[in-house]
Scaffold this active site. Structure first.
Site, PDB file in Angstrom:
ATOM      1  N   GLY A  45       0.691  17.193 -70.698  1.00 13.48           N
ATOM      2  CA  GLY A  45       1.249  16.865 -69.978  1.00 13.48           C
ATOM      3  C   GLY A  45       0.619  14.609 -69.743  1.00 13.48           C
ATOM      4  N   CYS A  46      -0.390  14.541 -70.060  1.00 14.00           N
ATOM      5  CA  CYS A  46      -0.984  13.333 -70.677  1.00 14.00           C
ATOM      6  C   CYS A  46      -0.693  12.919 -72.059  1.00 14.00           C
ATOM      7  CB  CYS A  46      -2.564  13.286 -69.941  1.00 14.00           C
ATOM      8  SG  CYS A  46      -2.648  14.195 -68.711  1.00 14.00           S
ATOM      9  N   THR A  47      -1.181  13.403 -73.076  1.00 14.17           N
ATOM     10  CA  THR A  47      -0.384  13.163 -74.227  1.00 14.17           C
ATOM     11  C   THR A  47       1.070  12.556 -74.566  1.00 14.17           C
ATOM     12  OG1 THR A  47      -2.142  15.901 -74.693  1.00 14.17           O
ATOM     13  CG2 THR A  47      -0.465  14.191 -76.747  1.00 14.17           C
TER      14      THR A  47
END
Length: 155
Positions: free
Chosen positions: A44-46
């Site tokens: 998700g952070c990517t």
């Protein structure tokens, strides 16, 4: 205690992925998105970092700056930026000063606690204008951009 709409966003001085100290005052006169994310190099952070990087020129054209914040250290941020070609600053809040100042909550995922994915919109005077909690990373950057443009028209 968490920050509320209309209050001054907490002053901060945090190192970015290159070790350069970034301050809230650096963004005076500009709109600012401060997005908190759980952990470098996770799915998700990517997605979120790629989205903000892809939209960076659109944000800059609208006088909006974007910084990401997590509790990961500078080396982790540097590797994350290099791996995915991020052109946005990722700030390291290893001692949780800004995380605590905004009152960011935690979520548990697979038995591990992380800081929740939350975005804050700060106006050119340094006041908090909007909070997005429990953000879904896919497309969030486009929603933010459009919403901030609407706020700009109203001010």
């Amino acid at each position: 205690m968490s920050i509320e709409i209309g209050q001054s966003f907490p002053a901060f001085a945090l190192p970015n992925q290159d070790g350069k100290i970034v301050n809230l005052a650096d963004f005076a006169g500009k709109w600012l998105v401060v997005y908190f994310y759980p952990k470098d190099d996770t799915a998700g952070c990517t997605i979120q970092g790629k989205g903000f990087t892809a939209s960076k020129q659109d944000y800059e054209a609208a006088n909006i700056e974007v910084v990401g914040v997590s509790q990961d250290d500078i080396d982790s941020h540097k590797g994350f930026c290099n791996k995915f070609g991020f052109t946005i600053d990722l700030l390291s809040d290893t001692d949780h000063k800004l995380i605590n100042a905004v009152g960011l909550g935690q979520v548990e995922y697979s038995g591990v606690k992380y800081w929740s994915r939350t975005s804050y919109v700060v106006d050119p005077e340094g006041n908090l204008r909007k909070i997005y909690e429990n953000v879904k990373p896919q497309g969030h950057e486009l929603e933010l951009l459009e919403n901030i443009k609407q706020l700009q028209v109203l001010t």
